[in-house]
Design a protein around this motif. Structure first.
Motif, PDB file in Angstrom:
ATOM      1  N   THR A 160      17.047   8.272  -0.239  1.00  0.00           N
ATOM      2  CA  THR A 160      15.908   8.547   0.638  1.00  0.00           C
ATOM      3  C   THR A 160      15.481   7.248   1.304  1.00  0.00           C
ATOM      4  O   THR A 160      15.283   6.233   0.638  1.00  0.00           O
ATOM      5  CB  THR A 160      14.727   9.134  -0.161  1.00  0.00           C
ATOM      6  OG1 THR A 160      15.173  10.347  -0.800  1.00  0.00           O
ATOM      7  CG2 THR A 160      13.554   9.444   0.745  1.00  0.00           C
ATOM      8  N   CYS A 161      15.340   7.285   2.631  1.00  0.00           N
ATOM      9  CA  CYS A 161      15.093   6.088   3.426  1.00  0.00           C
ATOM     10  C   CYS A 161      13.673   5.556   3.220  1.00  0.00           C
ATOM     11  O   CYS A 161      12.699   6.285   3.444  1.00  0.00           O
ATOM     12  CB  CYS A 161      15.326   6.403   4.897  1.00  0.00           C
ATOM     13  SG  CYS A 161      14.952   5.043   6.005  1.00  0.00           S
ATOM     14  N   PRO A 162      13.504   4.300   2.800  1.00  0.00           N
ATOM     15  CA  PRO A 162      12.157   3.736   2.621  1.00  0.00           C
ATOM     16  C   PRO A 162      11.352   3.686   3.919  1.00  0.00           C
ATOM     17  O   PRO A 162      10.141   3.922   3.908  1.00  0.00           O
ATOM     18  CB  PRO A 162      12.433   2.319   2.091  1.00  0.00           C
ATOM     19  CG  PRO A 162      13.799   2.391   1.496  1.00  0.00           C
ATOM     20  CD  PRO A 162      14.554   3.357   2.349  1.00  0.00           C
ATOM     21  N   LEU A 167       6.826   5.899   7.246  1.00  0.00           N
ATOM     22  CA  LEU A 167       6.380   6.558   8.480  1.00  0.00           C
ATOM     23  C   LEU A 167       5.824   7.949   8.194  1.00  0.00           C
ATOM     24  O   LEU A 167       4.848   8.379   8.837  1.00  0.00           O
ATOM     25  CB  LEU A 167       7.544   6.635   9.463  1.00  0.00           C
ATOM     26  CG  LEU A 167       8.054   5.288   9.990  1.00  0.00           C
ATOM     27  CD1 LEU A 167       9.358   5.474  10.752  1.00  0.00           C
ATOM     28  CD2 LEU A 167       7.002   4.625  10.876  1.00  0.00           C
ATOM     29  N   SER A 168       6.415   8.649   7.254  1.00  0.00           N
ATOM     30  CA  SER A 168       5.923   9.980   6.892  1.00  0.00           C
ATOM     31  C   SER A 168       4.537   9.893   6.254  1.00  0.00           C
ATOM     32  O   SER A 168       3.641  10.697   6.550  1.00  0.00           O
ATOM     33  CB  SER A 168       6.899  10.663   5.932  1.00  0.00           C
ATOM     34  OG  SER A 168       8.149  10.862   6.549  1.00  0.00           O
ATOM     35  N   ARG A 169       4.348   8.912   5.371  1.00  0.00           N
ATOM     36  CA  ARG A 169       3.038   8.745   4.752  1.00  0.00           C
ATOM     37  C   ARG A 169       1.970   8.444   5.804  1.00  0.00           C
ATOM     38  O   ARG A 169       0.834   8.940   5.730  1.00  0.00           O
ATOM     39  CB  ARG A 169       3.092   7.622   3.701  1.00  0.00           C
ATOM     40  CG  ARG A 169       3.877   7.983   2.447  1.00  0.00           C
ATOM     41  CD  ARG A 169       3.632   6.970   1.331  1.00  0.00           C
ATOM     42  NE  ARG A 169       4.117   5.638   1.690  1.00  0.00           N
ATOM     43  CZ  ARG A 169       5.333   5.181   1.408  1.00  0.00           C
ATOM     44  NH1 ARG A 169       6.205   5.970   0.792  1.00  0.00           N
ATOM     45  NH2 ARG A 169       5.687   3.951   1.745  1.00  0.00           N
ATOM     46  N   THR A 204       8.126  14.565   6.409  1.00  0.00           N
ATOM     47  CA  THR A 204       8.849  14.245   5.176  1.00  0.00           C
ATOM     48  C   THR A 204       9.928  13.217   5.496  1.00  0.00           C
ATOM     49  O   THR A 204      10.514  13.233   6.583  1.00  0.00           O
ATOM     50  CB  THR A 204       9.512  15.483   4.555  1.00  0.00           C
ATOM     51  OG1 THR A 204      10.402  16.076   5.508  1.00  0.00           O
ATOM     52  CG2 THR A 204       8.459  16.499   4.132  1.00  0.00           C
ATOM     53  N   PRO A 205      10.220  12.308   4.557  1.00  0.00           N
ATOM     54  CA  PRO A 205      11.261  11.299   4.799  1.00  0.00           C
ATOM     55  C   PRO A 205      12.646  11.936   4.812  1.00  0.00           C
ATOM     56  O   PRO A 205      12.872  12.966   4.174  1.00  0.00           O
ATOM     57  CB  PRO A 205      11.098  10.334   3.629  1.00  0.00           C
ATOM     58  CG  PRO A 205      10.450  11.147   2.559  1.00  0.00           C
ATOM     59  CD  PRO A 205       9.566  12.126   3.251  1.00  0.00           C
TER      60      PRO A 205
END
Length: 316
Positions: A160-162, A167-169, A204-205
Motif C-alpha cells: 500500500t502506497c504511503p 493524500l487519502s487521509r 482510499t489509498p
C-alpha cells in the motif's frame, strides 16, 4: 554375457568413435527440460514428491571429441531424483557423477532444477487454510572439487502506497471539516455513522500485488530450508498474499496493509536486512516489483549483499 549385451556392443557409437566435423571446445552440452520428480522435505520433515524440469550439462573441453554421453547424464538424474531427497549433498554427488562419467571429456558440470514448492498457509483469523506455490530454481555447478549452489524463488505480497495513504487521509479530513462545521457540537453516534459511510471515507489509498524475486548463493555445509526462507521474507514484508479468505480474514488483511505502508524501496531494504543476517547465505540479489494500480508501469527496486564480483543488481 547376454544377447542384449552383445547387441549393444555391436551397435555403432558415432559420438564416441568419430572425430568432430569442426574442432572446437564447447561451454556446455547436455539436456534441457528433462521431466523428473523431486523429493523435497517440508517444514515438518514430511517428504513431498513434485514434478520438476531439469537441465543437466557438462562442458566439452576436448576440441576433437564429437560429443558427450547424454544417456549417462539422463540415467544418473533419473536414479538420483527418483530415490533421494533434494539436498546440497545429493546435488554435489550427482554432479561428481557427471564428471566421473566424462573424465576424458569434461571438467565442469551444472544442473538446474525448476519446480513449484507447495506450502500450506493458515488464514489470518479463521480456522481455514489453503495451498500456496512458490516457483523454485536450484542451480548447482561443479568445477574440480569446487561446488556452488544457487536458489531462486519469488514471494508475492501486497503493498500500500504511503503517499496515496497520506493524500487519502487529507481528503477525509477535508470532508469531515465540510460535513461538521467549526463550532458545531459533535455527536459521537453521528461521527461513528459518518466514519462507516461512503460519504465519510471519500478516498482510499491504492495498493497493488507485488513480487519479490530472490537469487541466493548458499554457503557450503548448510542444508537449504526453503520454507524457513520463505517465512523470513514474508514476515519482513508483513503482507504476503493469502489463500482461504473469509470476511474476518479480509478485514485482518486490510488492517495489516493499513499499518504496513511501503514504497518499493522500503520492501527491498527489508528483504536486504533479513537476508544479510542469515549466515547460510553467501550472496544474494533482490528485485522487488510493485505492479502499480495508479500507473501503467511498475515501480521496481534492486538490492544485493554487495559482495565484490558477486550477484549484484545485474543478476536480474
Amino acid at each position: 554375457m547376454s544377447s542384449n549385451d552383445n547387441t549393444a556392443r555391436s551397435m555403432p557409437d558415432v559420438a564416441s568413435q568419430a572425430r568432430a566435423q569442426v574442432a572446437g571446445a564447447l561451454d556446455w552440452v547436455g539436456m534441457a527440460g528433462i521431466e523428473a520428480p523431486v523429493l523435497v522435505a517440508d517444514a515438518d520433515g514430511q517428504i513431498q514428491r513434485m514434478a520438476a524440469r531439469v537441465d543437466a550439462q557438462v562442458n566439452l573441453h576436448r576440441a576433437d571429441a564429437r560429443g558427450i554421453h547424454m544417456s549417462r547424464l539422463y540415467l544418473m538424474v533419473d536414479q538420483a531424483l527418483s530415490a533421494q531427497t533434494l539436498t546440497p549433498r545429493m546435488l554435489r554427488q550427482l554432479l561428481r557423477g557427471f564428471l566421473d562419467s566424462h573424465a576424458d571429456l569434461s571438467d565442469r558440470a551444472r544442473l538446474r532444477i525448476r519446480y513449484d514448492h507447495l506450502v500450506r498457509r493458515a488464514a489470518l483469523k479463521s480456522d481455514n487454510s489453503g495451498w500456496r506455490t512458490y516457483p523454485v530454481t536450484l542451480t548447482a555447478h561443479m568445477q574440480g572439487q569446487e561446488f556452488t549452489l544457487e536458489l531462486s524463488t519469488e514471494v508475492t505480497y501486497s503493498s500500500t502506497c504511503p503517499a496515496s495513504a497520506a493524500l487519502s487521509r487529507q481528503m477525509i479530513q477535508q470532508q469531515f471539516a465540510s460535513d461538521f462545521a467549526e463550532g458545531q457540537a459533535l455527536d459521537r453516534e453521528a461521527i461513528l455513522a459518518w466514519l462507516g459511510s461512503e460519504q465519510g471515507i471519500v478516498a482510499t489509498p491504492h495498493a497493488q500485488r507485488s513480487i519479490a524475486s530472490l537469487r541466493l548463493q548458499l554457503g557450503p555445509g548448510f542444508e537449504f530450508h526453503i520454507e524457513e526462507l520463505l517465512d523470513q521474507v514474508e514476515q519482513s514484508l508483513g503482507t504476503p498474499v493469502q489463500t482461504a479468505v473469509k470476511r474476518e480474514d479480509e478485514q485482518a488483511f486490510a488492517l495489516a496493509n493499513g499499518g504496513n505502508l511501503m514504497f518499493c524501496e522500503d520492501a527491498a531494504r527489508r528483504i536486504q536486512q533479513t537476508l544479510g543476517q542469515d549466515e547460510r547465505i553467501v550472496d544474494f540479489a533482490v528485485r522487488v516489483e510493485h505492479q502499480e494500480s495508479l500507473h501503467p508501469h511498475d515501480a521496481v527496486a534492486y538490492a544485493s549483499k554487495g559482495v565484490d564480483g558477486g550477484l549484484g543488481a545485474d543478476a536480474f
